[in-house]
Design an enzyme around this catalytic site. Structure first.
Site, PDB file in Angstrom:
ATOM      1  CD  GLU A  52     -86.182  -5.219 -43.938  1.00 30.29           C
ATOM      2  OE1 GLU A  52     -86.709  -5.351 -43.586  1.00 30.29           O
ATOM      3  OE2 GLU A  52     -85.775  -4.054 -44.661  1.00 30.29           O
ATOM      4  CG  HIS A  62     -84.127  -0.025 -44.040  1.00 28.57           C
ATOM      5  ND1 HIS A  62     -85.066   0.420 -44.850  1.00 28.57           N
ATOM      6  CD2 HIS A  62     -84.209  -0.916 -44.632  1.00 28.57           C
ATOM      7  CE1 HIS A  62     -85.824  -0.023 -44.849  1.00 28.57           C
ATOM      8  NE2 HIS A  62     -85.317  -1.124 -44.773  1.00 28.57           N
ATOM      9  CE1 TYR A 100     -88.803  -2.874 -40.387  1.00 30.52           C
ATOM     10  CE2 TYR A 100     -87.360  -1.219 -41.104  1.00 30.52           C
ATOM     11  CZ  TYR A 100     -88.027  -2.044 -41.236  1.00 30.52           C
ATOM     12  OH  TYR A 100     -88.796  -1.747 -42.334  1.00 30.52           O
ATOM     13  CD  GLU A 104     -84.717 -12.024 -39.854  1.00 31.14           C
ATOM     14  OE1 GLU A 104     -86.088 -11.724 -41.212  1.00 31.14           O
ATOM     15  OE2 GLU A 104     -85.587 -12.978 -38.949  1.00 31.14           O
TER      16      GLU A 104
END
EC number: 3.1.21.-
Length: 272
Positions: A52, A62, A100, A104
């Site tokens: 991210e 993540h 989450y 993106e």
């Protein structure tokens, strides 16, 4: 549960572990494989890892890993990879965590089959399949599967089984202690290590004089009829002290209190 923000001993227990590696340049696939190997003892079922980008230009990774058995560790550095230390959390809602992570991503790696969180029995009887009431076994299985701490476990029991909680609290506390045992803090020696100085003559002598040799000059006058003055008594006692100290040093071992007192009774001063 974070891994470093608290002074309390670290403990992590969860089948859904959410990890964040700040400023980690590794590829998601490499990190995923390393995490998968670290969790092999608990039978990994699914992992997703994504890179991210933040507004300040920094990047992080993540990762969510799901295991058949809850991952248990008291080592806050267990998930460290090549010097990169992650934030470690129990994913209460793996569905939201996965959403989450996939929001993106700059790069993403996925392995296994995602396991959505089972619909909780806690407080949802009025929605959906309300015609079938879950059994106590099903409720407790759900609690054990999702609780991540002793406090959360007892709170979930109290909420879903209030009567059992109020009448059998001691049993639930016992099971909570077994599921989430207290972490023993590492012993820290209050006396720092130093060079060996087993004799410590000065310190021992400072303690020895007022605590062991308690014969006063007045008492010595009564015991020794050949001693006629306080000055003579003090001189004799000092001589006895020096003689005893020399004997102890020559023998290489400490004399007991009883033998010292016996020596004080039998030995005569230089003027006797």
């Amino acid at each position: 549960m974070t891994s470093s923000s608290s002074n309390r001993p670290f403990s992590h227990r969860s089948p859904n572990t959410f990890l964040t590696y700040p400023q980690c340049p590794e590829q998601p696939e490499i990190i995923s494989q390393r995490i998968w190997d670290l969790c092999s003892h608990w039978t990994p079922l699914y992992i997703i890892c994504a890179r991210e980008a933040h507004r300040d230009g920094n990047q992080c990774l993540h990762a969510l890993i799901q295991t058949e058995k809850p991952v248990r560790t008291t080592d806050s550095r267990f998930f460290d990879i090549d010097g990169f230390h992650p934030n470690i959390q129990s994913a209460i809602s793996p569905n939201k965590v996965r959403d989450y992570i996939t929001k993106e991503p700059l790069a993403l790696f996925e392995r296994g089959t995602f396991i959505p969180r089972k619909k909780s029995f806690l407080g949802n009887s009025s929605k959906g399949n309300s015609d079938k009431k879950p059994s106590k076994d099903e409720i407790m299985r759900d609690i054990i599967s999702h609780a991540t701490s002793k406090q959360e476990y007892l709170s979930m029991v109290q909420k879903s089984l209030p009567y059992d909680w109020s009448t059998k609290l001691q049993y639930f506390e016992y099971s909570a202690n077994k599921l989430f045992p207290d972490i023993q803090e590492e012993f820290i020696n209050p006396h720092p290590t130093s060079e060996p100085d087993l004799l410590c003559n000065e310190s021992i002598k400072d303690w020895l004089q007022p605590n062991i040799y308690q014969v006063s000059p007045q008492a010595y006058l009564l015991l020794q009829p050949n001693c006629y003055s306080i000055d003579d008594a003090i001189s004799d006692l000092e001589w006895l002290d020096d003689l005893t100290s020399k004997q102890i040093m020559e023998q290489g071992s400490a004399a007991s209190t009883s033998s010292v007192q016996q020596g004080q009774e039998n030995l005569h001063g230089p003027e006797a």
